[in-house]
Design a protein around this motif. Structure first.
Motif, PDB file in Angstrom:
ATOM      1  N   GLY A  51       0.699  -1.060   0.087  1.00 12.85           N
ATOM      2  CA  GLY A  51      -0.017   0.198   0.085  1.00 12.85           C
ATOM      3  C   GLY A  51       0.685   1.428  -0.008  1.00 12.85           C
ATOM      4  O   GLY A  51       0.457   2.366   0.573  1.00 12.85           O
ATOM      5  N   LEU A  52       1.996   1.257  -0.578  1.00  8.21           N
ATOM      6  CA  LEU A  52       3.040   2.222  -0.641  1.00  8.21           C
ATOM      7  C   LEU A  52       2.395   3.504  -1.025  1.00  8.21           C
ATOM      8  O   LEU A  52       2.457   4.688  -0.548  1.00  8.21           O
ATOM      9  N   SER A  53       1.448   3.380  -2.189  1.00  7.90           N
ATOM     10  CA  SER A  53       1.048   4.627  -2.756  1.00  7.90           C
ATOM     11  C   SER A  53      -0.438   4.858  -2.384  1.00  7.90           C
ATOM     12  O   SER A  53      -1.133   5.856  -3.014  1.00  7.90           O
ATOM     13  N   TRP A  54      -0.806   4.138  -1.394  1.00 12.35           N
ATOM     14  CA  TRP A  54      -2.161   4.455  -0.994  1.00 12.35           C
ATOM     15  C   TRP A  54      -2.201   5.518   0.361  1.00 12.35           C
ATOM     16  O   TRP A  54      -1.176   5.445   1.021  1.00 12.35           O
ATOM     17  N   PRO A  55      -3.442   6.107   0.407  1.00 13.17           N
ATOM     18  CA  PRO A  55      -3.461   7.033   1.450  1.00 13.17           C
ATOM     19  C   PRO A  55      -3.150   6.439   2.862  1.00 13.17           C
ATOM     20  O   PRO A  55      -3.554   5.321   3.163  1.00 13.17           O
ATOM     21  N   ALA A  56      -2.505   7.333   3.662  1.00 14.76           N
ATOM     22  CA  ALA A  56      -2.031   6.499   5.062  1.00 14.76           C
ATOM     23  C   ALA A  56      -3.403   6.367   5.919  1.00 14.76           C
ATOM     24  O   ALA A  56      -3.394   5.261   6.595  1.00 14.76           O
ATOM     25  N   GLU A  57      -4.480   7.059   5.571  1.00 13.78           N
ATOM     26  CA  GLU A  57      -5.555   7.281   6.620  1.00 13.78           C
ATOM     27  C   GLU A  57      -6.409   5.700   6.173  1.00 13.78           C
ATOM     28  O   GLU A  57      -7.090   5.375   7.072  1.00 13.78           O
ATOM     29  N   TYR A  58      -6.010   5.277   5.111  1.00 17.12           N
ATOM     30  CA  TYR A  58      -6.639   3.904   5.096  1.00 17.12           C
ATOM     31  C   TYR A  58      -5.486   2.624   4.981  1.00 17.12           C
ATOM     32  O   TYR A  58      -5.993   1.331   4.526  1.00 17.12           O
ATOM     33  N   GLY A  60      -2.288   2.763   3.951  1.00 20.66           N
ATOM     34  CA  GLY A  60      -1.170   2.696   3.073  1.00 20.66           C
ATOM     35  C   GLY A  60      -0.030   3.795   3.670  1.00 20.66           C
ATOM     36  O   GLY A  60      -0.205   4.041   5.047  1.00 20.66           O
ATOM     37  N   ARG A  61       0.869   4.102   2.617  1.00 18.74           N
ATOM     38  CA  ARG A  61       1.951   5.026   3.294  1.00 18.74           C
ATOM     39  C   ARG A  61       1.916   6.240   2.712  1.00 18.74           C
ATOM     40  O   ARG A  61       2.738   7.044   2.999  1.00 18.74           O
ATOM     41  N   GLY A  62       1.060   6.566   1.750  1.00 18.38           N
ATOM     42  CA  GLY A  62       0.856   7.957   1.175  1.00 18.38           C
ATOM     43  C   GLY A  62       2.079   8.460   0.275  1.00 18.38           C
ATOM     44  O   GLY A  62       2.400   9.499   0.249  1.00 18.38           O
ATOM     45  N   LEU A  63       2.762   7.129  -0.233  1.00 19.52           N
ATOM     46  CA  LEU A  63       4.050   7.503  -1.132  1.00 19.52           C
ATOM     47  C   LEU A  63       3.863   7.685  -2.469  1.00 19.52           C
ATOM     48  O   LEU A  63       2.498   7.763  -2.828  1.00 19.52           O
ATOM     49  N   SER A  64       4.753   8.297  -3.345  1.00 16.55           N
ATOM     50  CA  SER A  64       4.230   8.379  -4.674  1.00 16.55           C
ATOM     51  C   SER A  64       4.192   6.825  -5.349  1.00 16.55           C
ATOM     52  O   SER A  64       4.904   6.080  -4.805  1.00 16.55           O
ATOM     53  N   ASN A  65       3.686   6.764  -6.453  1.00 14.39           N
ATOM     54  CA  ASN A  65       3.413   5.656  -7.253  1.00 14.39           C
ATOM     55  C   ASN A  65       4.966   5.111  -7.713  1.00 14.39           C
ATOM     56  O   ASN A  65       4.969   3.743  -7.762  1.00 14.39           O
ATOM     57  N   GLN A 101     -17.167   3.534   3.268  1.00 15.02           N
ATOM     58  CA  GLN A 101     -16.723   2.319   2.615  1.00 15.02           C
ATOM     59  C   GLN A 101     -15.229   2.139   2.438  1.00 15.02           C
ATOM     60  O   GLN A 101     -14.647   1.078   2.560  1.00 15.02           O
ATOM     61  N   ARG A 102     -14.680   3.207   2.518  1.00 13.70           N
ATOM     62  CA  ARG A 102     -13.021   3.438   2.532  1.00 13.70           C
ATOM     63  C   ARG A 102     -12.417   2.807   3.978  1.00 13.70           C
ATOM     64  O   ARG A 102     -11.507   1.815   3.836  1.00 13.70           O
ATOM     65  N   ARG A 103     -12.994   3.408   4.728  1.00 12.92           N
ATOM     66  CA  ARG A 103     -12.586   2.827   6.010  1.00 12.92           C
ATOM     67  C   ARG A 103     -12.831   1.344   6.299  1.00 12.92           C
ATOM     68  O   ARG A 103     -12.145   0.816   7.036  1.00 12.92           O
ATOM     69  N   ARG A 104     -13.964   1.056   5.900  1.00 16.16           N
ATOM     70  CA  ARG A 104     -14.463  -0.462   6.298  1.00 16.16           C
ATOM     71  C   ARG A 104     -13.570  -1.327   5.292  1.00 16.16           C
ATOM     72  O   ARG A 104     -13.143  -2.581   5.539  1.00 16.16           O
ATOM     73  N   TYR A 105     -13.082  -1.028   3.929  1.00  9.64           N
ATOM     74  CA  TYR A 105     -12.772  -1.942   3.070  1.00  9.64           C
ATOM     75  C   TYR A 105     -11.206  -1.939   2.705  1.00  9.64           C
ATOM     76  O   TYR A 105     -10.583  -3.182   2.279  1.00  9.64           O
ATOM     77  N   LEU A 106     -10.646  -0.931   2.804  1.00  7.15           N
ATOM     78  CA  LEU A 106      -9.357  -0.494   2.374  1.00  7.15           C
ATOM     79  C   LEU A 106      -8.329  -1.226   3.253  1.00  7.15           C
ATOM     80  O   LEU A 106      -7.298  -1.767   2.680  1.00  7.15           O
ATOM     81  N   PRO A 107      -8.336  -0.904   4.630  1.00 12.93           N
ATOM     82  CA  PRO A 107      -7.222  -1.341   5.412  1.00 12.93           C
ATOM     83  C   PRO A 107      -7.312  -2.871   5.270  1.00 12.93           C
ATOM     84  O   PRO A 107      -6.165  -3.609   5.121  1.00 12.93           O
TER      85      PRO A 107
END
Ligand SMILES: Cc1cc2nc3c(=O)[nH]c(=O)nc-3n(C[C@H](O)[C@H](O)[C@H](O)COP(=O)(O)OP(=O)(O)OC[C@H]3O[C@@H](n4cnc5c(N)ncnc54)[C@H](O)[C@@H]3O)c2cc1C
Length: 381
Positions: A51-58, A60-65, A101-107
């Protein structure tokens, strides 16, 4: 465009390389490949590499692609099991999903705790996906889903499906298609694995017999299913998004090892491997450029990803064709690499057969050429 690593990227790369050396796992006896990859996914996630490029709040690490390319390159260079294929599964939630939905499914998607499958194709809707006929009838509080899907990868192991179903008029083509999250444990869902030529049952038939889902399981508004599907398949056509760049790198390294001295003593072998290296590096540089552009423009992928799909297919098929040609009868004696189930067929032969499917899954080669002609180059239909 400068493709060399920035200082931060170089530091990330060396930390990852060391971590991978210390943490690579191997399959347990009789562990199905899909389950082994899920276990590896969890190990990688615990190390902070998913989840490197995915938002940290869900989760991920919020890094670039670009970091996803480095992850793929390093896994490939070490010959570790494939990078997780999640890159395309949940992206739709970022654009169309609700915050809930994001908080429920992405983590769970990122951690590997929830395993997802993609229920798009049907017996009469593959290349012509707009012909899909699975229905979702409104019930007042939600929907009742009935129909059949086919070729659904890993449905047998999945916890959740992202499913396309028709909420509009029958025959409405792209209009009136909606996207849903369906728990695979819901009443009325059944799965029948299909044995493929590889000797494995990666994909399945899925049947939906009056399956009830609440309204909150719809992604986006009614009728948003088509753009959601198109964005999902665009991500699916990216070699770093699905982790295939790592798989090709590992296979190439393994092939070189198996060829041993022949790489130096046999000019024809050397030429073939050099050709494969060039194809792999072209793909890798292309992917890096693509993802750098995605970062700079802050966009989501579109029809241009059909070019990536063709390049990815080319590397996959050239690599496995060459491996079978060069290794010959030896492939029957080749042990499986980490993550491959031992089998009476060789891992290479199985991978060769699977590579033939590369020009079908995620949209066939002919369909990619059509998309490039019409939607990238703007040629007439
Ligand atoms: C290994 C594997 C995994 C898969 N996993 C999934 C999954 O997880 N989820 C999912 O939903 N689907 C999955 N699929 C299904 C895949 O998306 C379809 O197989 C693919 O889109 C082709 O559809 P089809 O099989 O119905 O072939 P068809 O659409 O019937 O096509 C048959 C042939 O006709 C050609 N053709 C069709 N239309 C045109 C046209 N307009 N112009 C030129 N040529 C055309 C095609 O290129 C192909 O050669 C998977 C497939 C494979 C092989």
């Amino acid at each position: 465009m400068d493709f060399s690593d920035s200082d931060e990227l170089a530091q990330f790369r060396s930390g990852l390389r060391k971590w991978l050396r210390d943490n690579v796992i191997t399959p347990e006896p009789d562990e199905p490949h899909a389950q082994f990859l899920q276990r590896w996914h969890r190990v990688l996630y615990a190390g902070g590499w998913v989840g490197l490029s995915w938002p940290a709040e869900y989760g991920g690490r919020g890094l670039s692609n670009t970091y996803d390319v480095v992850l793929n390159e390093e896994i490939g260079a070490l010959g570790a099991p494939d990078a997780p294929r999640i890159g395309y599964m949940g992206r739709a939630f970022l654009q169309w999903g609700t915050e809930e939905q994001r908080r429920r499914y992405l983590p769970g998607l990122l951690s590997g705790d929830d395993f997802w499958c993609q229920g798009f194709s049907e017996p009469d809707a593959g290349s012509d996906l707009a012909n899909l006929s699975t229905r979702a009838e409104p019930t007042g509080s939600g929907y009742r889903i009935s129909g059949q899907k086919v070729w659904t990868s890993y449905a047998e192991y999945a916890d959740l499906a992202i499913l396309l179903a028709r909420t509009g008029e029958p025959g409405g083509r792209h209009k009136g298609v909606s996207a849903f999250v369906v728990p695979m444990s819901a009443d009325g869902v059944s799965v029948r694995p299909i044995m493929a030529a590889t000797g494995e049952s990666e994909f399945c038939e899925m049947f939906f017999d009056d399956v009830e889902v609440p309204e909150e399981n719809r992604i986006g508004a009614e009728g948003d299913g088509w753009p959601i599907a198109m964005m999902t398949v665009a991500y699916e056509r990216g070699a770093a998004d699905v982790g295939y760049l790592s798989k090709f790198g590992a296979a190439l390294g393994e092939l070189r090892t198996l060829l041993g001295d022949r790489l130096h003593s046999d000019a024809a072998v050397r030429r073939t491997v050099a050709d494969l290296e060039v194809r792999y590096r072209v793909l890798s540089q292309h992917v890096r450029r693509r993802l750098t552009e995605r970062d700079l423009a802050d966009t989501v992928p579109g029809p241009e990803m059909s070019v990536d799909k063709l390049l990815m297919t080319d590397v996959d098929q050239a690599l496995h064709r060459a491996a079978v040609d060069l290794l010959g009868a030896d492939v029957l004696l080749t042990p499986a690499r980490p993550g491959e189930e031992p089998d009476d067929r060789s891992a290479w032969l199985r991978r060769y057969v699977y590579a033939r499917a590369a020009s079908i899954y995620g949209g066939s080669e002919q369909i990619q050429l059509g998309i490039i002609a019409q939607r990238v180059l703007g040629l007439p239909r």
